[in-house]
Design a protein around this motif. Structure first.
Motif, short mmCIF file in Angstrom:
data_model
loop_
_atom_site.label_atom_id
_atom_site.label_comp_id
_atom_site.label_asym_id
_atom_site.label_seq_id
_atom_site.Cartn_x
_atom_site.Cartn_y
_atom_site.Cartn_z
N VAL A 177 0.82 -1.21 0.00
CA VAL A 177 0.00 0.00 0.00
C VAL A 177 0.85 1.26 0.00
CG1 VAL A 177 -0.23 0.06 2.53
CG2 VAL A 177 -2.01 1.09 1.08
N GLY A 178 2.02 1.22 0.63
CA GLY A 178 2.90 2.38 0.67
C GLY A 178 3.65 2.63 -0.62
N GLN A 179 3.52 1.72 -1.58
CA GLN A 179 4.22 1.85 -2.86
C GLN A 179 3.31 2.32 -3.99
OE1 GLN A 179 5.28 -2.30 -2.70
NE2 GLN A 179 7.45 -1.85 -2.36
N VAL A 180 2.03 2.50 -3.69
CA VAL A 180 1.04 2.78 -4.73
C VAL A 180 1.34 4.06 -5.48
CG1 VAL A 180 -1.36 3.46 -5.09
CG2 VAL A 180 -0.83 1.44 -3.71
N ASP A 181 1.62 5.14 -4.76
CA ASP A 181 1.82 6.43 -5.43
C ASP A 181 3.00 6.38 -6.39
OD1 ASP A 181 -0.33 7.43 -4.05
OD2 ASP A 181 0.86 8.54 -2.57
N ALA A 182 4.10 5.79 -5.95
CA ALA A 182 5.29 5.73 -6.80
C ALA A 182 5.03 4.86 -8.03
CB ALA A 182 6.48 5.18 -6.01
N LEU A 183 4.35 3.75 -7.84
CA LEU A 183 4.08 2.87 -8.97
C LEU A 183 3.11 3.54 -9.96
CD1 LEU A 183 4.39 0.18 -10.43
CD2 LEU A 183 2.52 -0.72 -9.02
N CYS A 184 2.07 4.17 -9.44
CA CYS A 184 1.11 4.84 -10.33
C CYS A 184 1.77 5.96 -11.12
CB CYS A 184 -0.07 5.36 -9.53
SG CYS A 184 -1.21 4.07 -8.97
N ALA A 185 2.72 6.66 -10.51
CA ALA A 185 3.45 7.70 -11.23
C ALA A 185 4.24 7.10 -12.38
CB ALA A 185 4.36 8.45 -10.28
N THR A 186 4.86 5.95 -12.12
CA THR A 186 5.60 5.25 -13.18
C THR A 186 4.67 4.83 -14.32
OG1 THR A 186 7.32 4.44 -11.69
CG2 THR A 186 6.97 3.20 -13.71
N LEU A 187 3.55 4.27 -13.97
CA LEU A 187 2.60 3.80 -14.98
C LEU A 187 2.08 4.96 -15.82
CD1 LEU A 187 0.67 1.30 -12.69
CD2 LEU A 187 2.13 0.67 -14.61
N THR A 188 1.74 6.05 -15.16
CA THR A 188 1.25 7.22 -15.88
C THR A 188 2.31 7.76 -16.82
OG1 THR A 188 -0.23 7.79 -14.05
CG2 THR A 188 0.29 9.53 -15.62
N GLY A 189 3.55 7.77 -16.36
CA GLY A 189 4.64 8.25 -17.19
C GLY A 189 4.87 7.40 -18.42
N LEU A 190 4.44 6.15 -18.37
CA LEU A 190 4.57 5.24 -19.51
C LEU A 190 3.37 5.30 -20.45
CD1 LEU A 190 5.98 2.18 -17.55
CD2 LEU A 190 7.23 3.50 -19.27
N GLY A 191 2.42 6.17 -20.12
CA GLY A 191 1.24 6.31 -20.96
C GLY A 191 0.12 5.36 -20.61
#
Length: 263
Positions: A227-241
């Motif tokens: 749960v504490g990794q969600v923001d960082a992962l979502c930022a990565t995913l968004t950056g990949l389109g």
């Protein structure tokens, strides 16, 4: 020949398991008794269990999403919380999809998704040879190929850009936290199935980067994460389109993230 019946001392067995730290000692006792065909075999199983060997490795199977999944020694044991990942993955994917189970371990996710989605193509892949052998055994009756290699590397290239679903229960435990995991995991499961790098997201970032190319337009990546990794992962995913969405289940203490390729 008539088999010799043995009569285990259930209270003593439960007490021994509980003293060793087994939270569900009563349930474990019944499973171990059922797995033994003699008093000697039961003693051996209990002796190994109290030293920390995972129950699933002793039994040779784990229950996952209502199915009995074979689990060989050293192979990652499917967790109850991963039921959320499988449910979320199935919910975002239409029946008849092309599906890949990455970091498949025993092949538990692929086994469940085969029944829920009736995919037109289903495959699994893992880096660990022991996991690949285990998954091949579990999925053989379905004719599901299991590839050995690093993430998408062994997958037939004709599926690049054609996958409707990539589900990956990749390792996401930060390296420094692996030593804090229960001995059952850190001593008896392959480190490659646990260690997610310095922040726990090293493998998941690589999965996301490649999935952006392997998914068909409208296809989804589904992963499990802390749960504490969600923001960082979502930022990565968004950056990949990719377009991420988060689902959390408090009862299972589980968090899953899906990411859709637009189009």
């Amino acid at each position: 020949m008539t088999s010799i019946q043995f009569h285990p001392d259930r209270p003593a067995l439960v007490s021994r398991l509980r003293a060793a730290g087994c939270v569900f000692a009563e349930d474990e006792a019944e499973l171990l008794i059922a797995a033994a065909d003699s008093a000697e075999r039961l003693t051996d199983l209990v002796d190994r269990r109290v030293t920390g060997l995972p129950l699933e490795h002793l039994l040779g199977w784990a229950e996952f999403c209502g199915l009995r999944v074979g689990v060989d020694p050293g192979v990652f044991v499917p967790r109850t919380r991963t039921a959320l990942l499988v449910s979320v993955a199935a919910a975002v994917t239409r029946p008849g999809a092309a599906v890949l189970d990455l970091c498949c371990g025993s092949g538990a996710a692929a086994l469940v998704l085969a029944g829920r989605l009736a995919p037109r193509w289903l495959a699994a892949a893992d880096l660990d040879p022991a996991a690949v052998a285990c998954a091949r055994h579990n999925l053989a009756h379905l004719g599901v190929p299991v590839y050995q290699g690093d993430l998408f590397e062994p997958v037939p290239v004709r599926w690049r850009g054609e996958l409707d679903l990539v589900v990956a229960n990749a390792p996401y435990v930060p390296t420094d936290a692996v030593a804090l995991m229960p001995p059952e995991a850190r001593l008896h499961e392959a480190p490659v199935a646990l260690d997610g790098g310095s922040d726990g997201l090293a493998v998941l970032r690589r999965v996301a980067e490649a999935a952006a190319e392997w998914l068909a337009p409208g296809g989804h990546l589904a992963v499990e994460v802390g749960v504490g990794q969600v923001d960082a992962l979502c930022a990565t995913l968004t950056g990949l389109g990719l377009v991420p969405a988060v689902v959390h289940d408090g009862d299972l203490d589980a968090t899953a993230v899906t990411a859709r390729r637009p189009g």
